[in-house]
Design an enzyme around this catalytic site. Structure first.
Site, PDB file in Angstrom:
ATOM      1  N   LYS A 119       7.703   5.922  -3.451  1.00  0.00           N
ATOM      2  CA  LYS A 119       8.432   5.483  -2.246  1.00  0.00           C
ATOM      3  C   LYS A 119       9.901   5.929  -2.255  1.00  0.00           C
ATOM      4  CE  LYS A 119       5.509   1.391  -1.390  1.00  0.00           C
ATOM      5  NZ  LYS A 119       5.530  -0.106  -1.281  1.00  0.00           N
ATOM      6  N   TYR A 123       0.735   1.533   7.692  1.00  0.00           N
ATOM      7  CA  TYR A 123       0.879   0.112   7.362  1.00  0.00           C
ATOM      8  C   TYR A 123       0.417  -0.796   8.507  1.00  0.00           C
ATOM      9  CZ  TYR A 123       3.275   0.509   2.820  1.00  0.00           C
ATOM     10  OH  TYR A 123       3.579   0.717   1.492  1.00  0.00           O
ATOM     11  N   ASN A 145       9.767  -1.343  -3.880  1.00  0.00           N
ATOM     12  CA  ASN A 145       9.035  -1.524  -5.133  1.00  0.00           C
ATOM     13  C   ASN A 145       8.395  -0.218  -5.643  1.00  0.00           C
ATOM     14  OD1 ASN A 145       7.024  -1.344  -3.251  1.00  0.00           O
ATOM     15  ND2 ASN A 145       6.128  -3.350  -3.661  1.00  0.00           N
ATOM     16  N   HIS A 147       3.194   2.819  -4.015  1.00  0.00           N
ATOM     17  CA  HIS A 147       2.031   2.275  -3.306  1.00  0.00           C
ATOM     18  C   HIS A 147       0.774   2.743  -4.023  1.00  0.00           C
ATOM     19  CE1 HIS A 147      -0.915   1.435  -0.133  1.00  0.00           C
ATOM     20  NE2 HIS A 147      -1.435   2.600  -0.470  1.00  0.00           N
ATOM     21  N   GLU A 184      -6.943   6.341   3.210  1.00  0.00           N
ATOM     22  CA  GLU A 184      -5.538   6.720   2.993  1.00  0.00           C
ATOM     23  C   GLU A 184      -5.416   8.185   2.547  1.00  0.00           C
ATOM     24  OE1 GLU A 184      -4.130   2.148   1.923  1.00  0.00           O
ATOM     25  OE2 GLU A 184      -4.103   3.647   0.340  1.00  0.00           O
TER      26      GLU A 184
HETATM   27  P1  IDP Z   1       1.088  -3.807  -2.316  1.00  0.00           P
HETATM   28  O1  IDP Z   1       1.974  -2.613  -2.062  1.00  0.00           O
HETATM   29  O2  IDP Z   1       1.287  -4.371  -3.689  1.00  0.00           O
HETATM   30  O3  IDP Z   1      -0.362  -3.559  -2.001  1.00  0.00           O
HETATM   31  P2  IDP Z   1       1.233  -5.320   0.200  1.00  0.00           P
HETATM   32  O4  IDP Z   1       1.096  -6.801   0.300  1.00  0.00           O
HETATM   33  O5  IDP Z   1       0.086  -4.482   0.676  1.00  0.00           O
HETATM   34  O6  IDP Z   1       1.597  -4.984  -1.336  1.00  0.00           O
HETATM   35  O7  IDP Z   1       2.548  -4.928   0.985  1.00  0.00           O
HETATM   36  C1  IDP Z   1       2.820  -3.588   1.330  1.00  0.00           C
HETATM   37  C2  IDP Z   1       4.279  -3.317   1.058  1.00  0.00           C
HETATM   38  O8  IDP Z   1       5.087  -4.106   1.942  1.00  0.00           O
HETATM   39  C3  IDP Z   1       4.775  -3.714  -0.349  1.00  0.00           C
HETATM   40  O9  IDP Z   1       4.484  -2.770  -1.347  1.00  0.00           O
HETATM   41  C4  IDP Z   1       6.259  -3.863  -0.111  1.00  0.00           C
HETATM   42  O10 IDP Z   1       6.926  -2.591  -0.045  1.00  0.00           O
HETATM   43  C5  IDP Z   1       6.280  -4.514   1.270  1.00  0.00           C
HETATM   44  N1  IDP Z   1       6.280  -5.997   1.189  1.00  0.00           N
HETATM   45  C6  IDP Z   1       5.244  -6.793   0.857  1.00  0.00           C
HETATM   46  N2  IDP Z   1       5.583  -8.091   0.903  1.00  0.00           N
HETATM   47  C7  IDP Z   1       6.882  -8.121   1.295  1.00  0.00           C
HETATM   48  C8  IDP Z   1       7.814  -9.199   1.551  1.00  0.00           C
HETATM   49  O11 IDP Z   1       7.517 -10.380   1.411  1.00  0.00           O
HETATM   50  N3  IDP Z   1       9.076  -8.812   1.922  1.00  0.00           N
HETATM   51  C9  IDP Z   1       9.442  -7.503   2.097  1.00  0.00           C
HETATM   52  N4  IDP Z   1       8.589  -6.493   1.886  1.00  0.00           N
HETATM   53  C10 IDP Z   1       7.326  -6.779   1.483  1.00  0.00           C
HETATM   54 MG    MG Z   2      -1.280  -3.134  -0.174  1.00  0.00          MG
END
Ligand code: IDP
Ligand code: MG
Length: 138
Positions: free
Chosen positions: A9, A49, A112, A115, A126
């Site tokens: 990312k 997304y 983070n 992905h 994807e």
């Molecule tokens: P994942 O990437 O671990 O599968 P997901 O729940 O699918 O997590 O969320 C997609 C992406 O959205 C996350 O990787 C992160 O970048 C962002 N995200 C998820 N939850 C939050 C939140 O509570 N606040 C801000 N960004 C979030």
């Molecule tokens: Mg996810």
């Protein structure tokens, strides 16, 4: 052997961490069978997304995902989906295990660093969203 889809990312590409993350991927027995550096459009990011479109963080997430280049990848290995989710660590780096990519590199729950697909079915969807068949050399 199976395949999963990965993104390095914008927070990670901005800090020049592509190689460091690829090393962790390869050290954990995943093979990078396709890879390209791209910049997402708003439309492409929203499509990727779309499952999160009703979440409170959606707008901010899209803004972040188009804020810099990303690396899209196809990874191949034993249980690639599950294995890569383990290597990535928890969504929130505060909850990620030691030795995971997100523990090492993530800034916060949004920025983070990586992905990874969460199921075999989503991995296929994807991969097809970013790659032509002939771009995957396995
Ligand atoms: P994942 O990437 O671990 O599968 P997901 O729940 O699918 O997590 O969320 C997609 C992406 O959205 C996350 O990787 C992160 O970048 C962002 N995200 C998820 N939850 C939050 C939140 O509570 N606040 C801000 N960004 C979030
Ligand atoms: Mg996810």
């Amino acid at each position: 052997m199976s395949m999963t889809f990965s993104i390095i990312k914008p927070d990670a590409t901005k800090r020049n961490l592509t190689g460091a993350i690829n090393k962790m991927i390869e050290d954990n027995n995943l093979i990078i069978v396709a890879q390209k550096r791209i910049k997402l459009t708003k439309e492409k990011a929203e499509g990727f997304y779309s499952i999160h479109k009703d979440k409170p963080f959606f707008k901010e997430l899209i803004h972040y995902m188009i804020s810099g280049p990303i690396i899209v990848q196809v990874l191949k290995g034993d249980n690639a989906v599950e294995n890569y989710r383990k290597i990535m660590g928890a969504t929130n780096p505060e909850n990620a295990d030691n030795g995971t990519i997100r523990k090492e590199f993530a800034i916060n729950i949004q920025e983070n660093s990586v992905h990874g697909s969460d199921s075999e079915e989503n991995a296929r969807i994807e991969i097809d969203y970013f790659f032509e068949k002939n771009e995957i050399i396995s």
